[in-house]
Design an enzyme around this catalytic site. Structure first.
Site, mmCIF file in Angstrom:
data_model
loop_
_atom_site.group_PDB
_atom_site.id
_atom_site.type_symbol
_atom_site.label_atom_id
_atom_site.label_comp_id
_atom_site.label_asym_id
_atom_site.label_seq_id
_atom_site.Cartn_x
_atom_site.Cartn_y
_atom_site.Cartn_z
ATOM 1 N N GLU A 126 9.476 46.458 -22.067
ATOM 2 C CA GLU A 126 8.574 47.072 -23.057
ATOM 3 C C GLU A 126 8.852 48.573 -23.170
ATOM 4 O OE1 GLU A 126 4.508 44.997 -23.361
ATOM 5 O OE2 GLU A 126 4.928 45.031 -21.209
ATOM 6 N N GLU A 146 6.048 37.496 -17.605
ATOM 7 C CA GLU A 146 4.584 37.491 -17.693
ATOM 8 C C GLU A 146 4.026 36.076 -17.602
ATOM 9 O OE1 GLU A 146 6.550 39.484 -19.327
ATOM 10 O OE2 GLU A 146 5.652 41.477 -19.451
HETATM 11 C C1 1HE Z 1 7.284 45.095 -6.964
HETATM 12 C C2 1HE Z 1 7.582 44.691 -8.283
HETATM 13 C C3 1HE Z 1 6.533 44.703 -9.231
HETATM 14 C C4 1HE Z 1 9.378 44.516 -7.095
HETATM 15 N N1 1HE Z 1 5.312 45.127 -8.823
HETATM 16 N N2 1HE Z 1 6.054 45.503 -6.628
HETATM 17 N N3 1HE Z 1 7.366 42.076 -13.035
HETATM 18 C C5 1HE Z 1 7.876 41.015 -12.372
HETATM 19 O O1 1HE Z 1 7.311 39.957 -12.321
HETATM 20 C C6 1HE Z 1 9.176 41.257 -11.660
HETATM 21 C C7 1HE Z 1 8.959 41.180 -10.161
HETATM 22 N N4 1HE Z 1 10.128 41.651 -9.431
HETATM 23 C C8 1HE Z 1 11.216 40.854 -9.210
HETATM 24 O O2 1HE Z 1 11.364 39.779 -9.747
HETATM 25 C C9 1HE Z 1 12.264 41.410 -8.286
HETATM 26 O O3 1HE Z 1 11.640 42.382 -7.457
HETATM 27 C C10 1HE Z 1 13.477 42.071 -8.970
HETATM 28 C C11 1HE Z 1 14.319 40.988 -9.660
HETATM 29 C C12 1HE Z 1 13.052 43.125 -10.001
HETATM 30 C C13 1HE Z 1 14.346 42.812 -7.915
HETATM 31 O O4 1HE Z 1 14.656 41.915 -6.853
HETATM 32 P P1 1HE Z 1 15.129 42.510 -5.435
HETATM 33 O O5 1HE Z 1 15.509 41.350 -4.569
HETATM 34 O O6 1HE Z 1 16.142 43.575 -5.660
HETATM 35 O O7 1HE Z 1 13.854 43.266 -4.824
HETATM 36 P P2 1HE Z 1 12.533 42.660 -4.110
HETATM 37 O O8 1HE Z 1 12.827 42.415 -2.673
HETATM 38 O O9 1HE Z 1 11.963 41.533 -4.886
HETATM 39 O O10 1HE Z 1 11.510 43.881 -4.277
HETATM 40 C C14 1HE Z 1 11.642 45.071 -3.515
HETATM 41 C C15 1HE Z 1 10.264 45.641 -3.340
HETATM 42 O O11 1HE Z 1 9.740 46.000 -4.633
HETATM 43 C C16 1HE Z 1 9.281 44.609 -2.768
HETATM 44 O O12 1HE Z 1 8.315 45.341 -2.033
HETATM 45 P P3 1HE Z 1 8.372 45.407 -0.408
HETATM 46 O O13 1HE Z 1 7.184 46.228 -0.047
HETATM 47 O O14 1HE Z 1 8.340 43.973 0.046
HETATM 48 O O15 1HE Z 1 9.692 46.079 -0.076
HETATM 49 C C17 1HE Z 1 8.620 44.055 -4.016
HETATM 50 O O16 1HE Z 1 7.320 43.536 -3.761
HETATM 51 C C18 1HE Z 1 8.528 45.301 -4.853
HETATM 52 N N5 1HE Z 1 8.416 44.980 -6.280
HETATM 53 N N6 1HE Z 1 8.885 44.329 -8.327
HETATM 54 C C19 1HE Z 1 5.112 45.505 -7.558
HETATM 55 N N7 1HE Z 1 6.736 44.373 -10.501
HETATM 56 C C20 1HE Z 1 1.823 46.308 -19.294
HETATM 57 S S1 1HE Z 1 1.917 44.742 -18.919
HETATM 58 C C21 1HE Z 1 3.492 44.431 -18.294
HETATM 59 C C22 1HE Z 1 3.513 43.094 -17.643
HETATM 60 C C23 1HE Z 1 4.663 42.958 -16.705
HETATM 61 O O17 1HE Z 1 5.486 43.830 -16.540
HETATM 62 S S2 1HE Z 1 4.729 41.472 -15.886
HETATM 63 C C24 1HE Z 1 6.221 41.488 -15.033
HETATM 64 C C25 1HE Z 1 6.097 42.086 -13.676
#
Ligand code: 1HE
Length: 273
Positions: A126, A146
């Protein structure tokens, strides 16, 4: 009562989620939470809004990129996961906060180039959609997870993304979890460029220099008038175009640039390659 002055609580040095630096006339805006894959929390959205609502004097173009391997993992899910039962109004306010911030990017004072790599997902896509020129590195991938999270887009995605790729492709991404790679994303309309991994910022900077070299009135017209004309009905669009072009061509800078071409002092248009 203890004696002496109260000792202030030690504040840990917290790195801001967005860093900003002006180099010449290019404003570099960097999402700076690589450890959270540049997930966008309220603080980051606030920082983007402040930056683009009042860019520093001298900035003529902006480049947004992400620190680390990913552009942005979208909404910081910890911002939404704690809401109570009766939080519909808070949800509306949260979405509108994103809308306000991204409006300053899309219809603000500066043309904005984004550098997309790794995850460009959810709110990250976005954000990218609110920028004017998108440069994807070949490792970029796009998703709208989402649906899997039980939510809907909230950062203007349902307005902007269909204008880039069509509502049918966006519906497919949201309903089925379909992802696009960099090449597929460019073919669909998500980026205008795909470049080798690691070269996105250099390409974006080169494009930003070209943009900064345009007459300011032309950049204003492209950012402010073009999208409005494209979205309005044809008769109003033709009128708006005539007015905008008359204003632009009567600008002293336009006259000087046209004279320079006629005097063979300005670059010719070149074929690509
Ligand atoms: C996060 C987030 C997040 C990572 N919010 N903490 N977005 C999503 O649903 C995407 C969610 N993220 C993922 O699918 C993956 O993290 C990735 C593909 C982006 C990257 O994967 P990777 O293996 O490199 O990293 P990871 O191990 O999944 O994440 C590293 C850290 O970032 C981990 O935290 P940690 O404390 O365990 O180290 C994750 O929890 C954290 N992290 N993504 C919070 N999104 C205005 S409305 C908009 C609506 C949306 O955007 S919905 C989609 C949300």
């Amino acid at each position: 009562m203890s004696e002496g002055r109260p000792v202030p609580l030690q504040q840990p040095a917290v790195k801001p989620p967005v860093s900003v630096r002006l180099e010449g006339d290019i404003l570099f805006v960097t999402l700076s939470r690589p450890e959270k894959r540049n997930a966008l929390n309220a603080e980051a959205i606030g920082a983007l809004e402040r930056t683009f609502a009042a860019p520093p004097a001298g900035a003529r173009v902006a480049v947004i990129s992400g620190e680390g391997d990913h552009f942005s993992a979208g909404l910081d899910l910890s911002d939404l996961s704690e809401g109570g039962d009766n939080d519909v109004m808070a949800g509306i306010a949260h979405s509108m906060m994103w809308h306000h911030a991204f409006q300053y990017i899309e219809r603000g004072q500066l043309p904005v180039v984004s550098v997309l790599k790794g995850a460009v997902v959810g709110g990250g896509l976005e954000l990218a959609a609110a920028t004017h020129v998108r440069v994807a590195e070949e490792n970029a991938f796009y998703a709208l997870p989402e649906g899997q999270r039980g939510i809907f887009v909230g950062g203007g995605g349902s307005v902007r993304i269909p204008r880039l790729i069509g509502a049918a492709r966006m519906a497919d991404m949201m309903l089925t979890g379909r992802t696009y790679d960099a090449a597929g994303g460019m073919a669909a309309g998500l980026s205008q460029y795909v470049v080798p991994a690691g070269s996105g910022l250099a390409k974006a900077t080169e494009l930003a220099r070209a943009i900064a070299g345009n007459a300011p009135m032309t950049n204003f017209a492209v950012v402010q008038a073009l999208p409005r004309i494209a979205e309005t009905d044809a008769p109003a669009g033709f009128l708006m175009e005539a007015l905008m072009s008359a204003i632009a061509q009567n600008d002293a800078e336009a006259k000087a640039r046209m004279r320079a071409f006629l005097d063979k002092k300005a670059a010719k248009v070149r074929a690509p390659g």
